[in-house]
Enzyme design. Structure first.
Site, PDB file in Angstrom:
ATOM      1  N   ARG A  56       0.797  -1.230   0.000  1.00 54.83           N
ATOM      2  CA  ARG A  56       0.000   0.000   0.000  1.00 54.83           C
ATOM      3  C   ARG A  56       0.828   1.278   0.000  1.00 54.83           C
ATOM      4  NH1 ARG A  56      -2.756  -3.743   1.911  1.00 54.83           N
ATOM      5  NH2 ARG A  56      -0.836  -4.166   2.986  1.00 54.83           N
ATOM      6  N   THR A  57       1.743   1.373   0.960  1.00 57.33           N
ATOM      7  CA  THR A  57       2.379   2.671   1.195  1.00 57.33           C
ATOM      8  C   THR A  57       3.133   3.157  -0.042  1.00 57.33           C
ATOM      9  OG1 THR A  57       2.524   2.134   3.526  1.00 57.33           O
ATOM     10  CG2 THR A  57       3.874   3.955   2.783  1.00 57.33           C
ATOM     11  N   LYS A  86      26.709  -2.782  -2.105  1.00 55.73           N
ATOM     12  CA  LYS A  86      28.142  -2.456  -2.207  1.00 55.73           C
ATOM     13  C   LYS A  86      28.592  -1.647  -0.996  1.00 55.73           C
ATOM     14  CE  LYS A  86      27.538  -1.839  -7.180  1.00 55.73           C
ATOM     15  NZ  LYS A  86      27.585  -0.803  -8.222  1.00 55.73           N
ATOM     16  N   ARG A 107      11.355   3.881   3.387  1.00 52.76           N
ATOM     17  CA  ARG A 107      11.011   2.932   4.465  1.00 52.76           C
ATOM     18  C   ARG A 107      12.242   2.100   4.781  1.00 52.76           C
ATOM     19  NH1 ARG A 107       5.775  -0.936   4.385  1.00 52.76           N
ATOM     20  NH2 ARG A 107       4.903   1.008   5.196  1.00 52.76           N
ATOM     21  N   HIS A 135       5.305   5.751  11.751  1.00 52.25           N
ATOM     22  CA  HIS A 135       4.767   5.680  10.391  1.00 52.25           C
ATOM     23  C   HIS A 135       3.791   6.848  10.266  1.00 52.25           C
ATOM     24  CE1 HIS A 135       3.432   4.310   6.604  1.00 52.25           C
ATOM     25  NE2 HIS A 135       3.153   3.041   6.857  1.00 52.25           N
TER      26      HIS A 135
HETATM   27  C1  NCD Z   1       1.806  -1.022   8.233  1.00 54.56           C
HETATM   28  C2  NCD Z   1       3.309  -0.898   8.349  1.00 54.56           C
HETATM   29  O1  NCD Z   1       4.039  -1.170   7.393  1.00 54.56           O
HETATM   30  O2  NCD Z   1       3.723  -0.524   9.420  1.00 54.56           O
HETATM   31  N1  NCD Z   1       1.343  -1.218   6.932  1.00 54.56           N
HETATM   32  C3  NCD Z   1       1.142  -0.147   6.118  1.00 54.56           C
HETATM   33  O3  NCD Z   1       1.994   0.696   5.939  1.00 54.56           O
HETATM   34  N2  NCD Z   1      -0.061  -0.031   5.550  1.00 54.56           N
HETATM   35  C4  NCD Z   1       1.233  -1.977   9.202  1.00 54.56           C
HETATM   36  C5  NCD Z   1       1.765  -3.359   9.293  1.00 54.56           C
HETATM   37  O4  NCD Z   1       2.641  -3.763   8.519  1.00 54.56           O
HETATM   38  O5  NCD Z   1       1.286  -4.077  10.159  1.00 54.56           O
END
Ligand code: NCD
Length: 307
Positions: A56-57, A86, A107, A135
């Site tokens: 999703r993100t 590397k 991320r 997040h």
């Molecule tokens: C979440 C995350 O990555 O922290 N997912 C997301 O970004 N929609 C929640 C999760 O992974 O449980």
């Protein structure tokens, strides 16, 4: 907060006025998307650097940029296919990518690593999740979903259930919800409680925080049911994880005890903590959240570039 040119690293950066203005902008974005394509960010380039899996993100950020007329360069697997192999440092990666892109979305499994990269970047950096710490943009879309459904956030009781220790989403939710007059009800397996620091911060803000372990009672008390998955990747072994897996399950039977006006939110992915028999319940908002995520990220990008 001014937004323009800022890094978005932590939920703690947002104040009440900033949140509300972002939600209003997200509402505008819904209208823009209905009409079609926009060219607000024409000519701008976003780089997405993902050192941890995402469905999703990453797609949400990329969709948001494309819908605003910008373009995207993307690496979904920085661990395997970038100069990370590397031994390039995060510092150099930040410096390098920022010579090409106008904004970076990142991320990473290590808490604080997005901030490290941001220090060396010449363009704004957005935290798309750093370990079990934060997040912020997921929490933004969660609060937007609450705001949209109730028309307010003040006066609501928010129940958080699941892996409160490791869910970066619920940590960031607390950090943003503290600007509103909400009551917190927390429910987690023993050993996965919300950190003392976060609970103390809510107390400092004079907010009511209760721990409730009876599931029916918990479900019946809340306006917002915020659910998280047991964060498997944060456990030292499969055996440790298995101790907690499947502890709490929200299913249609349990939803009989919830308020008619309640909503269920979850960042997804889910494992088994929400049964599929809840999906058709009009109170289930987790797929609507995915849609809201694009509007919220469009709003955030617009504000970072234009103020
Ligand atoms: C979440 C995350 O990555 O922290 N997912 C997301 O970004 N929609 C929640 C999760 O992974 O449980």
């Amino acid at each position: 907060m001014k937004f323009k040119g800022e890094n978005i690293l932590s939920a703690g950066q947002f104040d009440r006025a900033g949140l509300i203005s972002l939600f209003k902008e997200a509402s505008n974005m819904e209208k823009i998307v209905k009409k079609g394509q926009s060219d607000i960010l024409k000519g701008k380039v976003m780089a997405t650097l993902f050192f941890e899996p995402s469905t999703r993100t990453r797609f949400s950020f990329e969709t948001a940029m494309l819908r605003l007329g910008g373009r995207v360069i993307s690496n979904a697997d920085m661990v395997q296919t970038s100069s990370f192999t590397k031994l390039e440092t995060l510092e150099d990666t930040g410096k390098v990518v920022s010579q090409m892109a106008d904004v970076i979305v990142m991320r990473h499994p290590v808490a604080g690593s997005v901030s490290t990269l941001a220090k060396f970047s010449d363009v704004p950096v957005i935290n798309a999740g750093d370990g079990s710490a934060e997040h912020p943009t997921q929490a933004l879309l969660d609060l937007y979903t609450i705001w949209k459904n109730f028309g307010r956030i003040d006066g609501l009781t928010v129940g958080m259930i699941g892996d409160l220790k490791n869910s970066r989403v619920q940590h960031s939710q607390c950090e943003m919800l503290k600007h509103f007059k909400v009551k917190f009800v927390l429910c987690s397996p023993k050993g996965l409680e919300m950190s003392k620091e976060i609970v103390e911060e809510l107390h400092r803000k004079k907010l009511d925080v209760q721990a409730v372990n009876d599931l029916k009672k918990f479900v019946g008390m809340v306006d917002v049911l915020s659910v998280s998955r047991i964060q498997k990747e944060r456990f030292v072994s499969e055996r440790e994880y298995k101790k907690f897996a499947g502890t709490f399950v929200i299913n249609a039977q349990l939803m009989k005890f919830a308020k008619k006006s309640a909503i269920v939110i979850h960042p997804l992915p889910r494992v088994d903590e929400i049964s599929v028999d809840v999906d058709d319940d009009p109170r289930a908002k987790y797929f609507e959240q995915v849609k809201n995520g694009v509007f919220v990220r469009m709003a955030l990008l617009k504000k970072i570039f234009k103020g």
